[in-house]
Design a protein around this motif. Structure first.
Motif, PDB file in Angstrom:
ATOM      1  N   SER A  53       0.818  -1.215   0.000  1.00 36.40           N
ATOM      2  CA  SER A  53       0.000   0.000   0.000  1.00 36.40           C
ATOM      3  C   SER A  53       0.855   1.269   0.000  1.00 36.40           C
ATOM      4  CB  SER A  53      -0.941   0.003   1.204  1.00 36.40           C
ATOM      5  OG  SER A  53      -0.206   0.013   2.396  1.00 36.40           O
ATOM      6  N   HIS A  54       2.162   1.121  -0.098  1.00 37.86           N
ATOM      7  CA  HIS A  54       3.085   2.264  -0.118  1.00 37.86           C
ATOM      8  C   HIS A  54       4.116   2.069  -1.219  1.00 37.86           C
ATOM      9  CE1 HIS A  54       1.631   2.290   4.035  1.00 37.86           C
ATOM     10  NE2 HIS A  54       1.890   3.579   4.027  1.00 37.86           N
ATOM     11  N   ASP A  55       4.661   3.159  -1.685  1.00 39.38           N
ATOM     12  CA  ASP A  55       5.825   3.058  -2.559  1.00 39.38           C
ATOM     13  C   ASP A  55       7.010   2.596  -1.715  1.00 39.38           C
ATOM     14  OD1 ASP A  55       4.219   4.030  -4.562  1.00 39.38           O
ATOM     15  OD2 ASP A  55       5.072   6.035  -4.553  1.00 39.38           O
ATOM     16  N   ALA A  56       7.910   1.866  -2.330  1.00 41.21           N
ATOM     17  CA  ALA A  56       9.069   1.368  -1.587  1.00 41.21           C
ATOM     18  C   ALA A  56      10.312   1.381  -2.464  1.00 41.21           C
ATOM     19  CB  ALA A  56       8.819  -0.048  -1.098  1.00 41.21           C
ATOM     20  N   VAL A  57      11.452   1.550  -1.804  1.00 38.51           N
ATOM     21  CA  VAL A  57      12.761   1.408  -2.425  1.00 38.51           C
ATOM     22  C   VAL A  57      13.480   0.318  -1.650  1.00 38.51           C
ATOM     23  CG1 VAL A  57      14.951   2.529  -2.951  1.00 38.51           C
ATOM     24  CG2 VAL A  57      12.824   3.829  -3.115  1.00 38.51           C
ATOM     25  N   ILE A  58      13.943  -0.690  -2.371  1.00 41.64           N
ATOM     26  CA  ILE A  58      14.625  -1.827  -1.753  1.00 41.64           C
ATOM     27  C   ILE A  58      16.044  -1.848  -2.306  1.00 41.64           C
ATOM     28  CG2 ILE A  58      14.592  -4.318  -1.385  1.00 41.64           C
ATOM     29  CD1 ILE A  58      11.522  -4.044  -2.324  1.00 41.64           C
ATOM     30  N   ARG A  59      17.011  -1.715  -1.419  1.00 42.67           N
ATOM     31  CA  ARG A  59      18.420  -1.704  -1.832  1.00 42.67           C
ATOM     32  C   ARG A  59      19.107  -2.963  -1.314  1.00 42.67           C
ATOM     33  NH1 ARG A  59      18.135   3.929   0.257  1.00 42.67           N
ATOM     34  NH2 ARG A  59      17.597   5.189  -1.549  1.00 42.67           N
ATOM     35  N   VAL A  60      19.837  -3.613  -2.196  1.00 44.93           N
ATOM     36  CA  VAL A  60      20.601  -4.806  -1.838  1.00 44.93           C
ATOM     37  C   VAL A  60      22.071  -4.413  -1.801  1.00 44.93           C
ATOM     38  CG1 VAL A  60      21.155  -7.192  -2.458  1.00 44.93           C
ATOM     39  CG2 VAL A  60      18.880  -6.264  -2.977  1.00 44.93           C
ATOM     40  N   TYR A  61      22.740  -4.736  -0.698  1.00 37.61           N
ATOM     41  CA  TYR A  61      24.144  -4.367  -0.481  1.00 37.61           C
ATOM     42  C   TYR A  61      25.027  -5.603  -0.536  1.00 37.61           C
ATOM     43  CZ  TYR A  61      22.407   0.114   1.216  1.00 37.61           C
ATOM     44  OH  TYR A  61      21.795   1.346   1.318  1.00 37.61           O
ATOM     45  N   ASP A  62      26.293  -5.389  -0.934  1.00 36.08           N
ATOM     46  CA  ASP A  62      27.271  -6.466  -0.869  1.00 36.08           C
ATOM     47  C   ASP A  62      28.017  -6.384   0.466  1.00 36.08           C
ATOM     48  OD1 ASP A  62      29.152  -4.412  -1.154  1.00 36.08           O
ATOM     49  OD2 ASP A  62      29.780  -5.003  -3.163  1.00 36.08           O
ATOM     50  N   GLU A  63      28.980  -7.277   0.655  1.00 36.50           N
ATOM     51  CA  GLU A  63      29.710  -7.328   1.931  1.00 36.50           C
ATOM     52  C   GLU A  63      30.526  -6.077   2.201  1.00 36.50           C
ATOM     53  OE1 GLU A  63      31.896 -10.965   2.251  1.00 36.50           O
ATOM     54  OE2 GLU A  63      30.101 -12.187   2.037  1.00 36.50           O
ATOM     55  N   ALA A  64      30.910  -5.340   1.153  1.00 36.33           N
ATOM     56  CA  ALA A  64      31.697  -4.111   1.325  1.00 36.33           C
ATOM     57  C   ALA A  64      30.811  -2.897   1.602  1.00 36.33           C
ATOM     58  CB  ALA A  64      32.538  -3.868   0.081  1.00 36.33           C
ATOM     59  N   GLY A  65      29.493  -3.079   1.567  1.00 37.57           N
ATOM     60  CA  GLY A  65      28.584  -1.965   1.831  1.00 37.57           C
ATOM     61  C   GLY A  65      28.166  -1.196   0.594  1.00 37.57           C
ATOM     62  N   ASN A  66      28.443  -1.752  -0.583  1.00 37.41           N
ATOM     63  CA  ASN A  66      28.057  -1.107  -1.842  1.00 37.41           C
ATOM     64  C   ASN A  66      26.680  -1.589  -2.279  1.00 37.41           C
ATOM     65  OD1 ASN A  66      30.685   0.132  -2.201  1.00 37.41           O
ATOM     66  ND2 ASN A  66      31.409  -1.926  -2.697  1.00 37.41           N
ATOM     67  N   VAL A  67      25.877  -0.690  -2.833  1.00 33.38           N
ATOM     68  CA  VAL A  67      24.579  -1.075  -3.377  1.00 33.38           C
ATOM     69  C   VAL A  67      24.820  -1.830  -4.681  1.00 33.38           C
ATOM     70  CG1 VAL A  67      22.384  -0.236  -4.300  1.00 33.38           C
ATOM     71  CG2 VAL A  67      23.425   0.914  -2.344  1.00 33.38           C
ATOM     72  N   ILE A  68      24.297  -3.064  -4.766  1.00 29.12           N
ATOM     73  CA  ILE A  68      24.480  -3.866  -5.976  1.00 29.12           C
ATOM     74  C   ILE A  68      23.179  -4.021  -6.758  1.00 29.12           C
ATOM     75  CG2 ILE A  68      26.525  -5.078  -5.159  1.00 29.12           C
ATOM     76  CD1 ILE A  68      24.686  -7.453  -4.442  1.00 29.12           C
ATOM     77  N   GLU A  69      22.035  -3.769  -6.111  1.00 29.93           N
ATOM     78  CA  GLU A  69      20.735  -3.817  -6.772  1.00 29.93           C
ATOM     79  C   GLU A  69      19.826  -2.794  -6.114  1.00 29.93           C
ATOM     80  OE1 GLU A  69      18.612  -7.583  -7.021  1.00 29.93           O
ATOM     81  OE2 GLU A  69      20.505  -8.631  -6.759  1.00 29.93           O
TER      82      GLU A  69
END
Length: 80
Positions: A53-69
């Motif tokens: 029921s809300h807009d969402a942003v989903i961020r996937v991080y790697d082990e180094a803390g970088n956003v990969i998706e």
């Protein structure tokens, strides 16, 4: 009238290398642990379900803390 803000979810690998954590202020307990083989996709699916029921942003991080998706989800239910 203020615009509704998107829920923000983070999928981060656990330091103990046993799966991932789904982290968000939108979750009732702050974080969920996923340890199965499809942990990342299950965490993304749960975040999309919780934000239906809300807009969402989903961020996937790697082990180094970088956003990969990054996944953007538009909520299905809107007020007129």
């Amino acid at each position: 009238m203020s615009m509704p803000t998107a829920h923000v979810y983070e999928v981060r690998p656990r330091k103990d290398k046993r799966g991932v954590d789904l982290i968000s202020d939108a979750l009732p307990f702050g974080r969920l642990w996923y340890g199965e083989r499809n942990a990342i996709s299950n965490a993304i699916g749960y975040a999309q379900h919780c934000s239906r029921s809300h807009d969402a942003v989903i961020r996937v991080y790697d082990e180094a803390g970088n956003v990969i998706e990054t996944h953007e989800h538009k909520g299905d239910f809107k007020e007129p």
